[in-house]
Design a protein around this motif. Structure first.
Motif: not given
Length: 430
Positions: A92-96
């Motif tokens: 999730p942080p990588a997508i954001l």
């Protein structure tokens, strides 16, 4: 009835494939549900304050994503810079962070991040008719359950919506696996898919353990052991790169996330409350996200050492207060299934959904095949286990909440069918 009996007796039969050719799933229910869900969420985004839409370090997800986008480091989730972290799973942080790379750390990027979460929320409800058909409850149950879920947009701070979508796809993949003879390539791909899902929501691991346990019990052929081992090894191999990164940067070995000790302490200490929304919660349970002194400890000790110390503190309190721990665990169990007990109106809706889902599960036990029933029940039984130990938040339930709506939808379909059948029976008599 003979077909169902043959399936239960011989899991390797191709009977399911024959049925699928005749039971075509219409495309429109999923599109309708997705459109309704997304439309409602796009309306609600207009009600979110501007300062909340913009990127902010008020949330662990945004903080890590901003660090990734600006420095290339998966770091600094707390109120003060504390260095490398594994507080959240990486996807999730990588997508954001990718969104921040594309749009900059701007309001536009913040809106794009919200839109991604809303698309994921809408997607799981849109998938529900298809999942319902594949799991034996029928697309109509998915249509009703999906529309009901679509009406309730939720505030999801991290990757819960994406986890729900991945779990839904995994449920269908497991059903198809159990409908035929598993092949090595399919086992490896399924294991890799589970491994990827761990990097969105590590609690899915408990579901995989449950699925493999059921498969070993249910399948009668000797090859089941090798097939299950392939799934497990592939899932483990998918976790190796992130595990190596964590060992090199944090000098510790753990499963995906580092923060279980902290969350355990947050839920189990003197004066602890079962719900994170309790007015006294943050005052009683210091967290490096909200308390600078705790963030300083993380920076000075290192994140892994801080989490170990927090876990040791929690386990010592649990050992010395077994009665209080049992009470808190029971309360968290009640919160998970019945909703916020201190807000009767919302708790009534939660309880109604859970009650209807329980009726749907009882009906499903009678009419679904064992594999179909197991694919739905195992996540409901295993996924919440870790959340009975830590403070309750509604968002924790979202990855499996769609199963409750699907089961409740099957009850609604059965009720409509019985009412319609009674009406048709009365008409000729009249």
């Amino acid at each position: 009835a003979e077909w169902c009996a043959s399936i239960c007796a011989n899991p390797a039969t191709e009977g399911f494939d024959a049925v699928e050719r005749y039971d075509r799933i219409p495309w429109w229910p999923g599109l309708v549900v997705f459109s309704v869900a997304l439309s409602i969420r796009l309306f609600f985004i207009t009600l979110i304050p501007e300062d909340v839409l913009s990127p902010s370090t008020d949330w662990e997800l945004d903080s890590i994503a901003m660090s990734l986008a600006t420095t290339g480091e998966f770091a600094n989730p707390y109120i003060l810079p504390t260095g490398p972290t594994a507080h959240l799973p990486p996807i999730p942080p990588a997508i954001l962070a990718l969104i921040y790379e594309l749009f900059g750390i701007t309001k536009t990027a913040g809106i794009a991040g919200w839109l991604f979460r809303m698309l994921a929320q809408s997607a799981i409800w849109g998938f529900l008719p298809w999942i319902g058909a594949r799991t034996g409850l029928g697309w109509k149950a998915g249509l009703i359950g999906g529309l009901a879920g679509a009406l309730f947009p939720q505030w999801l701070a991290h990757g819960e919506a994406l986890a729900a979508v991945m779990l839904g796809l995994l449920v269908v993949a497991v059903v198809r696996r159990w409908e035929s003879v598993p092949r090595p390539a399919g086992s490896i791909l399924l294991g890799a898919a589970f491994g990827i899902s761990f990097h969105v929501q590590p609690a899915v691991l408990l579901g995989l353990v449950g699925y493999l346990g059921f498969e070993l019990w249910w399948r009668g052929d000797p090859a089941r052991w090798g097939s299950a081992a392939l799934v497990a090894v592939a899932a483990l191999a998918t976790c190796v790169p992130w595990g190596v990164r964590n060992y090199r940067t944090l000098d510790a070995v753990f499963f995906v996330r580092s923060n279980f000790g902290l969350e355990l302490r947050m839920g189990n200490h003197e004066g602890a409350e079962a719900s994170i929304d309790h007015p006294h919660f943050l005052r009683e349970a210091p967290h490096p996200r909200t308390h600078p002194a705790e963030a300083v400890k993380v920076r000075e000790w290192g994140e892994a050492a801080y989490m170990r110390d927090s876990g040791d503190e929690a386990r010592a309190w649990i050992a010395s207060h077994p009665g209080s721990f049992a009470r808190l665990t029971a309360e968290r169990f009640a919160y998970f299934w019945l909703g916020p007990l201190d807000r009767p109106g919302i708790a009534l809706l939660f309880s109604l959904l859970t009650g209807l889902a329980l009726l749907g599960a009882l009906e499903g036990f009678r009419r679904l095949t064992p594999p179909q029933f197991a694919t739905l029940m195992i996540p409901l039984l295993t996924f919440p286990l870790v959340y009975y130990l830590v403070p309750w938040q509604h968002r924790y339930r979202f990855p499996v909440e769609w199963i409750l709506f699907l089961l409740a939808g099957s009850v609604a379909v059965g009720l409509v069918s019985r009412v319609g059948g009674s009406a048709r029976t009365r008409a000729p008599a009249d």
